[in-house]
Design a protein around this motif. Structure first.
Motif: not given
Length: 306
Positions: A182-206
């Motif tokens: 997994v080397n995706a541009f997008g976020d990895v999600v499960e049940h609507g929650e971002v598990l890993a992805g782009a962050q800003k100020n410690g929070k996932h931007i979606g």
């Protein structure tokens, strides 16, 4: 994390090799007796090798191994080492003059994570074969060594990806497993929650929401992302059936990576039929999508040390 491994398909072996300075590596799935192989490429920036033979009306029916590698297009050279190993084991197409192994391969772009001048090579591909077994370590290992996810704001705001595996047991002893890098541009999600992805100020931007709400030019990141993998079963499939398995495995990517199949990704899924059990193809493809989804989740959880 989800349980199981692609090696729950009896006879398949998986090996990793990596460079901890360059932060890149390879993962290989070996089918010692040869497996019917299919492929489906959905991303717009793929790097692949030996995929044409999987089409209908091609003489060769099976592959001896599938290689997943870092290093962008440079990493395809690692398949040469897998071929050398398979030739030594007399695995391949037996011609009058030589044994010719068939080793399809796909690569991710990880040159921006470690040292861009250190890439997978034939020696690394050979080492992965020597390391192959039934236990499959996950996370930052093998092809997942330099994998990252969530790169809409650049590498500084991305999180670690990796390599993951999972399997599903169906009735009558049928097994479907997946191995995904997994080397995706997008976020990895499960049940609507971002598990890993782009962050800003410690929070996932979606990432999907960010792209739709902001006029951003992502052209600078062309070809720098990709999720690649292998889904396998011990059911008997022809080339068309294997291609369908690879095709639907992308649904597992779509369920776990958001957004997926962008112009910035080279998403490629291979499929292996390695067995003679009988199972309705609809059950197989449903399990393939779910095993792939689970493998993606396992990859990022392991990559982040969770």
């Amino acid at each position: 994390m989800y349980s199981g491994s692609i090696t729950d398909v009896q006879g398949l072996l998986v090996g990793h090799a990596q460079d901890t300075i360059g932060m890149t590596g390879v993962s290989v799935v070996i089918a010692p007796n040869g497996a019917v192989c299919g492929v489906d490429v959905r991303g717009s920036a793929p790097g692949t090798r030996e995929t044409d033979f999987m089409a209908q009306a091609k003489a060769v029916q099976t592959a001896q191994a599938v290689l997943l590698a870092g290093g962008s297009a440079y990493g395809l050279a690692a398949a040469d080492g897998v071929m050398i190993y398979c030739e030594q084991q007399k695995m391949g197409v037996h011609t009058a003059e030589a044994v010719v192994p068939i080793v399809p391969a796909a690569v991710i772009y990880d040159l921006g994570f470690g040292r861009s001048d250190i890439r997978p090579n034939a020696g690394m591909g050979y080492a992965a074969c020597i390391n192959a077994g039934t236990k499959v370590p996950q996370g930052s290992i093998g092809a997942g060594m330099g994998a990252t996810v969530g790169k809409a704001l650049g590498m500084a705001h991305a999180q670690k990806g990796g390599v993951g595996t999972a399997s599903i047991i169906l009735p009558k002893g049928v097994v479907v497993g997946a191995l995904v890098c997994v080397n995706a541009f997008g976020d990895v999600v499960e049940h609507g929650e971002v598990l890993a992805g782009a962050q800003k100020n410690g929070k996932h931007i979606g990432t999907s929401q960010y792209l739709m709400e902001n006029a951003v030019d992502m052209g600078r990141m062309m070809g720098q992302n990709t999720t690649i993998g292998v889904v396998a079963c011990n059911a008997a499939l022809d080339k068309d059936g294997a291609a369908k398995l690879a095709q639907v495995a992308h649904d597992g990517l779509a369920k776990s990576i958001d957004p997926i199949h962008t112009m910035l990704d080279g998403d490629t899924m291979f499929a292996l039929s390695y067995g003679n059990k009988q199972m309705d193809v609809n059950a197989l493809v449903t399990a393939a999508a779910e095993a792939t989804r689970r493998a993606v989740i396992n990859a990022v959880l392991a990559g982040m040390g969770k």
